[in-house]
Design an enzyme around this catalytic site. Sequence first.
Site, PDB file in Angstrom:
ATOM      1  N   SER A  71      -0.703 -10.007   4.244  1.00 44.91           N
ATOM      2  CA  SER A  71       0.330 -10.519   3.351  1.00 44.91           C
ATOM      3  C   SER A  71       0.315 -12.056   3.333  1.00 44.91           C
ATOM      4  O   SER A  71      -0.737 -12.633   3.109  1.00 44.91           O
ATOM      5  CB  SER A  71       1.689  -9.945   3.756  1.00 44.91           C
ATOM      6  OG  SER A  71       2.631 -10.151   2.747  1.00 44.91           O
ATOM      7  N   ASP A 126      -1.046  -3.042  -5.098  1.00 46.67           N
ATOM      8  CA  ASP A 126      -0.308  -3.657  -3.992  1.00 46.67           C
ATOM      9  C   ASP A 126       1.205  -3.576  -4.254  1.00 46.67           C
ATOM     10  O   ASP A 126       1.712  -4.147  -5.228  1.00 46.67           O
ATOM     11  CB  ASP A 126      -0.763  -5.117  -3.876  1.00 46.67           C
ATOM     12  CG  ASP A 126      -0.158  -5.844  -2.702  1.00 46.67           C
ATOM     13  OD1 ASP A 126       1.079  -5.777  -2.527  1.00 46.67           O
ATOM     14  OD2 ASP A 126      -0.919  -6.501  -1.967  1.00 46.67           O
ATOM     15  N   HIS A 179       0.902  -2.005   0.899  1.00 52.04           N
ATOM     16  CA  HIS A 179       0.851  -3.461   1.072  1.00 52.04           C
ATOM     17  C   HIS A 179       0.545  -3.735   2.540  1.00 52.04           C
ATOM     18  O   HIS A 179       1.420  -3.633   3.380  1.00 52.04           O
ATOM     19  CB  HIS A 179       2.188  -4.090   0.663  1.00 52.04           C
ATOM     20  CG  HIS A 179       2.203  -5.593   0.846  1.00 52.04           C
ATOM     21  ND1 HIS A 179       1.396  -6.435   0.122  1.00 52.04           N
ATOM     22  CD2 HIS A 179       2.910  -6.385   1.677  1.00 52.04           C
ATOM     23  CE1 HIS A 179       1.625  -7.689   0.495  1.00 52.04           C
ATOM     24  NE2 HIS A 179       2.537  -7.682   1.438  1.00 52.04           N
TER      25      HIS A 179
END
Length: 401
Positions: free
Chosen positions: A180, A277, A345
């Site tokens: 991330s 995502d 994600h």
Amino acid sequence: MVVLRLSVVVVVLLTFVQWCAYSQSPSQLFVDITLVKSTTAKDLGAYCLDGSLPAYHFSKGFGSGTNNWLLHIEGGGWCNDVKSCLERAKTRRGSSHYMAKGRVFPGILSNKDSHNPDFYNWNRVLLRYCDGASLAGNSKYEDGTKSLYFRGQKIWQAMISDLLPQGLAHAEKALLSGDSAGGLAVFLHCDNFSRSLPGNATVKCISDAGLFLDIKDVAHNDTIRSLFHDVVSLQGVEQNLNQECTSSQSDPKQWFFPQYLLSYIKTPLFILNSAYDTWQFHNILVPSLADRKGKWNNCKKNVTFCTDSQIQTLQDFRQKMLEVTYSFYTHSTRGGMFINSCFAHGQSLYQETWFDIDSPRVQNKTVAEAVGDWYFERKVTKLIECPYPCSASCYHSVPAA
Ligand SMILES: *[C@@H]1O[C@H](CO)[C@@H](O)[C@H](O)[C@H]1NC(C)=O
Ligand SMILES: *[C@@H]1O[C@H](CO)[C@@H](O)[C@H](O)[C@H]1NC(C)=O
Ligand SMILES: *[C@@H]1O[C@H](CO)[C@@H](O)[C@H](O)[C@H]1NC(C)=O
Ligand SMILES: *[C@@H]1O[C@H](CO)[C@@H](O)[C@H](O)[C@H]1NC(C)=O
Ligand SMILES: *[C@@H]1O[C@H](CO)[C@@H](O)[C@H](O)[C@H]1NC(C)=O
């Protein structure tokens, strides 16, 4: 006597707490927190948002992995104005005072070969994220009563300085990873990491869920551009970005986007990302401001509830991701890719998505196997899965973003 009894109670209580932690998860590795040395932090001015010391969790390598190092940069969004940074400074994402003292090491950080076949015996370090600008800022905010340290770049340097004498300076193999906002940090710091290590070491980088796309949201607004622009200008990020890149991209709003950095990164790189995502879907493509009537609420909860036109919008998003990586896909000889079609994600830090019996697979490879094949050059690994709904191996559940 009272003191004695009290201490017995405390010991019994502690033993009970430890037993509980153990019995809940006998196979999990907990790794204690280490604060960056205060001298290093002071020399560099490396502090979390609130002025506390930056931190990491370090689990030592063993056996054939003794001289190999995996550094994983933690994720956790960004703060783009004084208000949101002041709030963050009161949490674990802006202050080591609020960080838990121990962290579980799953997935790519695991110390078990059955969970992490290629990196389990390496030195594994989780770098905590406490600046809110993907470890790239360098400035300070002060208004008399309140202050904020925007020192991500210095934190990065301090962590590396602290780890070098602990063996990183003699690394034979190294991998910089991150998920991330930490995956974005990997794009930003990959070449600096490689330069910090011995010239004869094998150094590579993997970004997990860090390929934030420069796209408009469904209301045709530049939501993510303006967010990144604000982060870059608030936290003094510009000076730390790749100079070659900043001189060729005239618009400063673009400098934080991996898609423009890609061609400037010289170190071998692996891009791991879901083509759908979920964080980008929920916050970049369809932020709540762009969907005031909530037409996307059901689709965000479960892809089977999406309308045909919503599915088409998601396919366009996937197409954009393939477009911006097309040149990397075709030309990068030492690069690797795993772009699957799960709604996820971050896939390297969850055991279920990294390496497990029913983990997502592309061409029958789990994420862990694909990354290992690429790192150790067992096989050219650029895997792109067919578009939703073709995949049979996905968890279509949406994990917490
Ligand atoms: C790199 O060079 C150093 C110094 O010559 C040597 O000790 C080390 O073993 C070498 N590492 C590798 C991976 O070849
Ligand atoms: C890494 O980046 C920092 C900050 O920009 C710089 O001071 C340092 O010299 C760089 N390290 C290497 C080895 O290039
Ligand atoms: C577009 O962005 C602006 C500035 O961030 C915001 O004020 C506005 O509400 C947004 N409009 C929509 C439809 O998302
Ligand atoms: C997929 O990989 C597993 C091992 O991970 C192997 O047992 C299985 O035979 C493979 N399936 C196919 C269709 O190749
Ligand atoms: C999504 O909806 C489908 C069909 O309604 C259901 O089978 C599936 O379990 C749901 N998935 C999740 C994650 O809720």
